[in-house]
Design an enzyme around this catalytic site. Structure first.
Site, PDB file in Angstrom:
ATOM      1  N   SER A 546      88.400  -0.314  25.705  1.00 16.97           N
ATOM      2  CA  SER A 546      87.483   0.666  26.277  1.00 16.97           C
ATOM      3  C   SER A 546      86.828   0.078  27.521  1.00 16.97           C
ATOM      4  CB  SER A 546      86.455   1.094  25.221  1.00 16.97           C
ATOM      5  OG  SER A 546      85.729   2.215  25.657  1.00 16.97           O
ATOM      6  N   GLU A 629      96.326   8.406  24.302  1.00 19.62           N
ATOM      7  CA  GLU A 629      95.798   7.797  25.525  1.00 19.62           C
ATOM      8  C   GLU A 629      96.824   7.016  26.339  1.00 19.62           C
ATOM      9  OE1 GLU A 629      91.074   7.027  24.681  1.00 19.62           O
ATOM     10  OE2 GLU A 629      92.446   5.425  24.156  1.00 19.62           O
ATOM     11  N   HIS A 657      90.802   7.115  20.252  1.00 22.16           N
ATOM     12  CA  HIS A 657      90.370   5.980  21.072  1.00 22.16           C
ATOM     13  C   HIS A 657      90.148   4.749  20.184  1.00 22.16           C
ATOM     14  CE1 HIS A 657      88.727   4.108  24.610  1.00 22.16           C
ATOM     15  NE2 HIS A 657      87.578   3.865  24.014  1.00 22.16           N
TER      16      HIS A 657
END
Length: 717
Positions: A546, A629, A657
């Site tokens: 992240s 993603e 995520h």
């Protein structure tokens, strides 16, 4: 930068579970029997990936969550909690409702088990219900007579309230049968009914989106490609409250007094600008409020108002980040848990007596205290430290002394050897307080220098796998690495002057100043590790997930510190970033200063774009990311592949995520360790199942000439 803001800026969204997905074969395996088999003491050994994946959890993985994960019986004699353990072989979670005496005179006993993982929903940008990769905290609640425990369990698709006999004399039974997930509930005072909170409007919007499928979806601001291939909920979904009668199963709309059992109304003595508040039995109130309401990141002060209307405030550094507040039964003493100290890395328990000018510190520690609750003269908390996983403790709020109630992971510290931890405190060049933890191999001897791996981007509580739980710190240490658990710096002083969140974001985006601040702090932390004489500066790697992946990007482009990298997401860039995140993110990005497709976009992204700087980066890169993603890194993968540079991308199906599937976590742990071992130590495991992987890696540019296959596969318990 706070976690909340980092989530908003990075690819931190998660796919909402729109439609039912067929269970994989492993999901049909009962995950609990594996843990029913008692393991002997065995020999002392280093921590393995399986040890960390199968860690027994009480509450959320995130140690900063203040929500209480346990329930205390009305007579204060028993405690109930849910133990959750991941089983990679079953790719599921064993979840057990446990009950034990609060005085720890007897071991916990199981009163119920089962149910699938309940993932928390949260809002992000214009999306109102995103399914997180972390579990919702499920708090057991005792009936008023102390004979029954109610808790939320998901079976056959929906999360409902189940009732469990506290003495184990009757089988558990499902109490509610709502068409929607029960998100919260409370007992009525007579124990005859439950007040339950659901969101019917969320189901209705999901159904409406599903009906669009036959005609195709209009691509609009409801889309975020990195969260799914269909629109996401964007409407308001207020909680609706119902009274569910336990005896006959009838329900009706809850009245205001019943709703207040779940969502208490703000007492008149507490001002509207107050944030957290607590009112004692004698009407004395305490609350937190912003010192400067014109600034969104204003520090807060703790205010105490006695019965005469006189107010006292604590605006010292101690009182600027209060996590929880309680009043003693006598109504004369206020207790609180505060996050403070250097870079807010410490936890304190404070006591403030009515009439005193300021509170006193009862307990101050580097450990995290989670979900504390008052029971008689004690505070009952979940506590964890850098080398100690979460356990339940009772704290005397007068003396600060602690007693252990239950340790669900006794093998840590006895059967498993952990590396020692040294904490560094420092300021970066921008004046921001920072800290990092250096973890050395368990068998470290004076004079040894080890390859270093950086793990990010928070370093509080048990040092497990970094933010997102992706990179196993103690496993790396057990394999001979020094590990730097790096906590990214907070907001810059200029950003803290912003009147709104958008102002803060804009300030931190000017000339990439937030990235420069983080890089400077990282360089200082790495140098401090090198200065201990335990780190080989020629063999250093970095990992990140992240916001931490953005830190990896910047470090690889703008420094030559690191020889190898592993990322949990990829990548911020001028094309992939806006395309993968959708119209809503593009609009927000432009508001805070990002440039997408404008004539000056290439110049803006030059310090950050992996594609624009591919020729500068020599570090081999491993990316392990979700199927929602991975498209965000395809331009980077193609650029590196075109130039023959070492780059490997793994796509994990059914993930968002934050990854939540145990099988994937175990695979990510092991692959990250093997990647760092291969490139920094020149060694491989001898597992035949890994032969194709290492054959592929050995053919990469710059691979070790003669990697040693002298170690067995990463050992399991």
């Amino acid at each position: 930068m706070s976690l909340a803001l980092a989530v908003a800026l990075a690819q931190a969204s998660l796919p909402f579970d729109m439609l039912p997905v067929g269970a994989s074969p492993t999901e049909q395996i009962d995950p609990c029997p594996h843990f029913d088999q008692a393991k002997g003491p065995g020999t002392t050994r280093p921590v393995t990936s399986s040890d960390l994946v199968e860690l027994a959890d009480i509450g959320r993985w995130d140690p900063s969550d203040p929500i209480s994960p346990f329930g205390i019986s009305p007579d204060g004699k028993q405690i109930a909690f849910i133990i959750r353990r991941a089983n990679p072989a079953a790719n599921g979670y064993c979840q057990r409702l446990m009950v034990m005496p609060l005085d720890a005179s007897k071991a916990p006993v199981e009163r119920d088990r089962g149910g699938s993982l309940i993932r928390e929903n949260y809002p992000l940008r214009n999306f109102t219900a995103i399914a997180a990769g972390w579990p919702q905290v499920i708090k057991p609640r005792w009936s008023p007579d102390g004979k029954t425990i109610a808790y939320i369990k998901r079976t056959e698709g929906t999360a409902q309230v189940w009732l469990v006999d506290a003495a184990g004399l009757a089988p558990p039974r499902q109490a509610t049968h709502m068409p929607d997930d029960v998100e919260d509930f409370a007992w009525t005072a007579d124990g005859a009914a439950l007040i339950v909170a659901t969101r019917p409007a969320l189901r209705e919007e999901v159904d409406a989106i599903a009906r669009e499928a036959s005609q195709g979806y209009l691509f609009d601001e409801r889309f975020a490609p990195d969260m799914g291939d269909q629109p996401l909920p964007t409407r308001s979904h207020p909680l609706e409250y119902a009274r569910w009668n336990i005896g006959d199963g009838t329900k009706r709309t809850a009245g205001p007094d019943e709703v207040a059992l779940i969502t208490p109304t703000r007492p008149g003595v507490v001002p509207s600008e107050a944030r957290m508040f607590a009112v004692g039995p004698k009407g004395v109130a305490a609350w937190t409020q912003a010192i400067d309401p014109s600034k969104v990141l204003s520090p807060v002060e703790l205010v105490l108002a006695d019965g005469t209307g006189r107010r006292s405030s604590c605006d010292e550094r101690l009182c600027t980040r209060v996590a929880q507040l309680w009043w003693a039964d006598d109504g004369h003493t206020l207790y609180g848990v505060v996050r403070g100290g250097w870079a807010r890395s410490r936890t304190s328990v404070i006591a403030w007596q009515v009439g005193q000018k300021a509170p006193r510190v009862v307990l101050d520690t580097d450990d995290m205290l989670i979900g504390c609750d008052k029971s008689g003269r004690e505070l009952i908390c979940a506590r964890e430290g850098s080398t100690t996983p979460r356990r339940l403790v009772a704290i005397n709020p007068v003396s600060g002394k602690e007693r252990l109630i239950y340790n669900p992971n006794p093998q840590f510290g006895t059967r498993l050897r952990l590396g020692a931890v040294q904490r560094f405190h420092f300021r970066n060049a921008y004046g921001v307080e920072c800290f990092a933890d250096l973890v050395l191999p368990p068998g470290h001897r004076a004079g040894e220098r080890h390859p270093l791996v950086v793990v990010q981007y928070n370093s509080v509580g048990f040092l497990r796998g970094g933010t997102g739980d992706v990179f196993p710190i103690q496993v790396l240490a057990g394999r001979g690495f020094a590990v730097l658990s790096f906590s990214r710096p907070d907001f810059l002083p200029a950003a803290k002057q912003g009147a709104a969140e958008i102002d803060v974001m804009r300030e931190e985006r000017k000339d990439w100043v937030d990235r420069r601040s983080t890089q400077n702090a990282l360089e200082i932390a790495v140098q401090k590790a090198i200065d201990t004489g335990t780190v080989d500066p020629q063999r250093m790697g970095i990992s990140g997930f992240s916001d931490g992946s953005s830190t990896v990007q910047w470090a690889l482009i703008n420094s030559r510190l690191f020889k190898v990298a592993v990322m949990g997401t990829c990548c911020e860039g001028p094309d992939s970033y806006p395309l993968s995140a959708g119209p809503s993110f593009q609009n927000q990005g432009r508001e805070i200063g990002y440039r997408f497709f404008e004539p000056d976009a290439d110049a803006f992204w030059k310090p950050m774009s992996m594609v624009a700087n591919v020729d500068k980066i020599e570090a081999p890169i491993l990316v392990q990311t979700s199927d929602s993603e991975y498209e965000g890194g395809l331009d980077v993968e193609a650029a590196f592949r075109r130039r023959g540079k070492p780059f490997e991308l793994y796509v994990l199906p059914g993930e968002g995520h934050v990854k939540w599937q145990p099988a994937h976590r175990l695979a990510m742990y092991d692959r990250a360790v093997e990647w760092f071992e291969f490139w920094l130590m020149g060694r491989m495991t001898c597992d035949p199942a890994k032969a194709a992987q290492f054959d592929r890696w050995r053919k990469m540019r710059g691979a070790p000439a003669n990697p040693v296959c002298g170690l067995s596969p990463l050992p399991d318990p």
